[in-house]
Design an enzyme around this catalytic site. Structure first.
Site, mmCIF file in Angstrom:
data_model
loop_
_atom_site.group_PDB
_atom_site.id
_atom_site.type_symbol
_atom_site.label_atom_id
_atom_site.label_comp_id
_atom_site.label_asym_id
_atom_site.label_seq_id
_atom_site.Cartn_x
_atom_site.Cartn_y
_atom_site.Cartn_z
ATOM 1 N N SER A 45 0.825 -1.212 0.000
ATOM 2 C CA SER A 45 0.000 0.000 0.000
ATOM 3 C C SER A 45 0.850 1.249 0.000
ATOM 4 O O SER A 45 1.983 1.254 0.505
ATOM 5 C CB SER A 45 -0.894 0.017 1.252
ATOM 6 O OG SER A 45 -1.605 1.236 1.372
ATOM 7 N N TYR A 62 -1.931 -0.236 9.988
ATOM 8 C CA TYR A 62 -1.911 -0.647 8.581
ATOM 9 C C TYR A 62 -0.577 -0.275 7.927
ATOM 10 O O TYR A 62 0.015 -1.068 7.184
ATOM 11 C CB TYR A 62 -3.076 0.028 7.861
ATOM 12 C CG TYR A 62 -3.376 -0.497 6.481
ATOM 13 C CD1 TYR A 62 -3.911 -1.769 6.291
ATOM 14 C CD2 TYR A 62 -3.159 0.291 5.356
ATOM 15 C CE1 TYR A 62 -4.218 -2.246 5.021
ATOM 16 C CE2 TYR A 62 -3.463 -0.160 4.088
ATOM 17 C CZ TYR A 62 -3.988 -1.438 3.929
ATOM 18 O OH TYR A 62 -4.287 -1.893 2.660
#
Length: 242
Positions: free
Chosen positions: A140, A153
């Site tokens: 990501s 995350y």
């Protein structure tokens, strides 16, 4: 037969990757945890494109579940092997760190980081023995840049990026490549709760990406055309982090 396994393959980027790899000629193993209806919809999409797919339910964060499902699959397919692994499964549980609960930290790392470890470790032996393998990890923008409210995350995806680079060096001599793709804001269920209007203003291309655009990149890295690419992290984010 050379199969492709896509974790978190029932929706979003995972579904698009399943379709892309099916068009490339791979029989697909669609991993999911509990949403069988969504997994069946992915299977239908694969079959519409002329491919074949099997459902393979297991929880990537549960080592015993991973081993049991893959052992059973291997028993049913003694002459086949998994030549492509796409580690796509991931979850978000956003919160500012000062308010983040232990479970929010642990569960996000369990799925993205431990899931990568449990699944890859189990698949890797066959790839090394066959001297044939493509591993693509979906990471990501958050793991490269860091995003506020996503300490968990960002930490998980940054760790997978480091693991990608290390593992690539371990297995290159056996003709196994390991790469990562780092999507920015992609129009999926995972991003539907975000303020899209505000975020689009920060993206040079002025829009969210589509799952099929990420899938096309994954498909390239899984192909023979990418045989000399390993240990790389390729961003696909509309220019937001370049």
């Amino acid at each position: 037969m050379r199969y492709a396994l896509v974790t978190g393959g029932s929706r979003g980027i995972g579904r698009a990757v399943c379709a892309e790899l099916a068009v490339a000629g791979f029989p697909i193993l669609i991993n999911y945890v509990s949403n069988r209806d969504a997994a069946l919809e992915t299977q239908r999409l694969v079959e519409e494109k002329g491919g074949t797919a099997e459902l393979l339910p297991f929880h990537v964060a549960d080592a015993a579940s991973v081993d049991r499902a893959l052992d059973e699959w291997s028993e049913r397919h003694p002459d086949d092997h998994i030549a492509v692994l796409v580690n796509n499964a991931g979850i978000r549980q956003d919160a500012m760190m000062i308010f983040m609960q232990d479970a929010q930290w642990r569960e996000v790392l369990d799925v993205s980081l431990n899931g990568f470890f449990y699944v890859t470790r189990r698949i890797l032996k066959g790839m090394l023995m066959k001297r044939d393998g493509r591993i693509v990890n979906v990471v990501s923008l958050s793991g490269l840049k860091g995003l506020p409210g996503q300490t968990n995350y960002s930490a998980a995806k940054a760790a997978v990026i480091g693991a990608t680079k290390a593992l690539a060096q371990e297995v290159a001599a056996r003709k196994v490549t390991v790469n990562a793709v780092a999507p920015g804001f992609i129009a999926t269920d995972m991003t539907k709760d975000l303020d899209q209007a505000a975020l689009k203003a920060t993206i040079p291309l002025g829009r969210f990406g589509q799952p099929e655009e990420v899938a096309a990149l994954v498909g390239f890295l899984a192909s023979d055309r990418a045989a000399y690419i390993t240990g790389e992290v390729v961003s696909i984010n509309g220019g937001i982090y370049s």
